[in-house]
Design a protein around this motif. Sequence first.
Motif, PDB file in Angstrom:
ATOM      1  N   GLU A  84      -6.916  -4.299  -3.351  1.00  0.00           N
ATOM      2  CA  GLU A  84      -7.155  -5.556  -2.316  1.00  0.00           C
ATOM      3  C   GLU A  84      -8.104  -6.572  -2.886  1.00  0.00           C
ATOM      4  O   GLU A  84      -7.940  -7.663  -2.656  1.00  0.00           O
ATOM      5  CB  GLU A  84      -7.669  -5.252  -1.008  1.00  0.00           C
ATOM      6  CG  GLU A  84      -7.963  -6.113  -0.066  1.00  0.00           C
ATOM      7  CD  GLU A  84      -6.656  -7.181   0.223  1.00  0.00           C
ATOM      8  OE1 GLU A  84      -6.905  -8.137   0.287  1.00  0.00           O
ATOM      9  OE2 GLU A  84      -5.523  -6.575   0.187  1.00  0.00           O
ATOM     10  N   ASP A 130      -7.168   6.224  -1.109  1.00  0.00           N
ATOM     11  CA  ASP A 130      -7.783   5.131  -0.291  1.00  0.00           C
ATOM     12  C   ASP A 130      -8.728   3.946  -1.035  1.00  0.00           C
ATOM     13  O   ASP A 130      -8.696   2.880  -1.093  1.00  0.00           O
ATOM     14  CB  ASP A 130      -8.430   5.907   0.808  1.00  0.00           C
ATOM     15  CG  ASP A 130      -7.707   6.523   1.818  1.00  0.00           C
ATOM     16  OD1 ASP A 130      -6.620   6.081   1.924  1.00  0.00           O
ATOM     17  OD2 ASP A 130      -8.449   7.075   2.746  1.00  0.00           O
ATOM     18  N   ASP A 142       0.663  -1.062  -0.013  1.00  0.00           N
ATOM     19  CA  ASP A 142       0.047  -0.097  -0.012  1.00  0.00           C
ATOM     20  C   ASP A 142       0.789   1.349  -0.222  1.00  0.00           C
ATOM     21  O   ASP A 142       0.530   2.284  -0.681  1.00  0.00           O
ATOM     22  CB  ASP A 142      -1.036  -0.073   1.075  1.00  0.00           C
ATOM     23  CG  ASP A 142      -2.009  -1.055   1.149  1.00  0.00           C
ATOM     24  OD1 ASP A 142      -2.199  -1.610  -0.083  1.00  0.00           O
ATOM     25  OD2 ASP A 142      -2.789  -1.262   2.108  1.00  0.00           O
ATOM     26  N   VAL A 190      -6.462   1.838  -3.242  1.00  0.00           N
ATOM     27  CA  VAL A 190      -6.022   0.783  -2.355  1.00  0.00           C
ATOM     28  C   VAL A 190      -7.000  -0.207  -2.095  1.00  0.00           C
ATOM     29  O   VAL A 190      -6.377  -1.405  -1.978  1.00  0.00           O
ATOM     30  CB  VAL A 190      -5.236   1.426  -1.004  1.00  0.00           C
ATOM     31  CG1 VAL A 190      -4.989   0.409  -0.053  1.00  0.00           C
ATOM     32  CG2 VAL A 190      -4.245   2.331  -1.427  1.00  0.00           C
ATOM     33  N   ARG A 247       0.709   4.179  -2.788  1.00  0.00           N
ATOM     34  CA  ARG A 247       0.285   5.718  -2.364  1.00  0.00           C
ATOM     35  C   ARG A 247       1.545   6.484  -2.895  1.00  0.00           C
ATOM     36  O   ARG A 247       1.313   7.582  -3.385  1.00  0.00           O
ATOM     37  CB  ARG A 247       0.276   5.836  -0.881  1.00  0.00           C
ATOM     38  CG  ARG A 247      -0.884   5.116  -0.519  1.00  0.00           C
ATOM     39  CD  ARG A 247      -1.142   5.329   1.114  1.00  0.00           C
ATOM     40  NE  ARG A 247      -2.212   4.571   1.668  1.00  0.00           N
ATOM     41  CZ  ARG A 247      -3.534   4.928   1.497  1.00  0.00           C
ATOM     42  NH1 ARG A 247      -3.964   6.049   1.237  1.00  0.00           N
ATOM     43  NH2 ARG A 247      -4.476   4.194   2.195  1.00  0.00           N
TER      44      ARG A 247
END
Length: 248
Positions: free
Chosen positions: A184, A177, A153, A180, A157
């Motif tokens: 997943e 966010d 992550d 990310v 970012r």
Amino acid sequence: MTAADPARGRVQSVDRAFALVDALTRRGGRATLGELCTDTGLAAATVHRLCGTLAESGHLRRDARRDYLLGPRLQRVGDAAARATWSWAEPVLAAVVEGTGETANLAVREGDGVVYLAQIPSPHSMRMFTEVGRRVEVHCTAVGKALVAGDDDDEVRAMLGRAGMRRYTASTIVQPDSLVAELERVRRLGFATDESEQEEGVRCVAISVGSGDAAFAISASGPEARFTEDRRDAAVETLRGAVAGLHP
């Protein structure tokens, strides 16, 4: 003496020379000395010296305006690279088109973006087309998501901080966010999607193969009206079958 980074085995002058070639490529094959300095962060004397060496070898040339241009030897390099890629990619992409009826693409990661290396179009008159060599962003493409899903992550970012998250459509993911969380999901499912995130009405699904510098992604893309969610999900197995046992 050529400077090198002993810890990484990198030769500085080689890095700089390829940075100049990459900068010229991004500008369409032509740039001024000042533009190359701006794009690479190198001093004018360094750019002039390296470009002079590359021009002597035929990899670059200068025109009457004294602009730098990509040279004829690079065309031969590009042609050879394309043939090498196509020799193993063609049967893979052909199998994807046969199994899905949609356009098949091959892409690799390049820095903070993704570049398309090969494509076989759908046989339908309404089909997706992406120019080979086109560079696209990670956050809004299935191939991009598939290729960065293996990053942690923090790496994701940091990449987004450098590249940004431009909005292309109302569906484009523009918050770190959110991406990310999306990655997943990609890790869990084993495939990535683009649901009209780069272009309205276009759906794409992709998987990644390999790891590190050897990783590539293949995808199938088509209009949402025909490439429905059910057909998209079925295409995942076609993609996986197309690359089974492949060792490019």
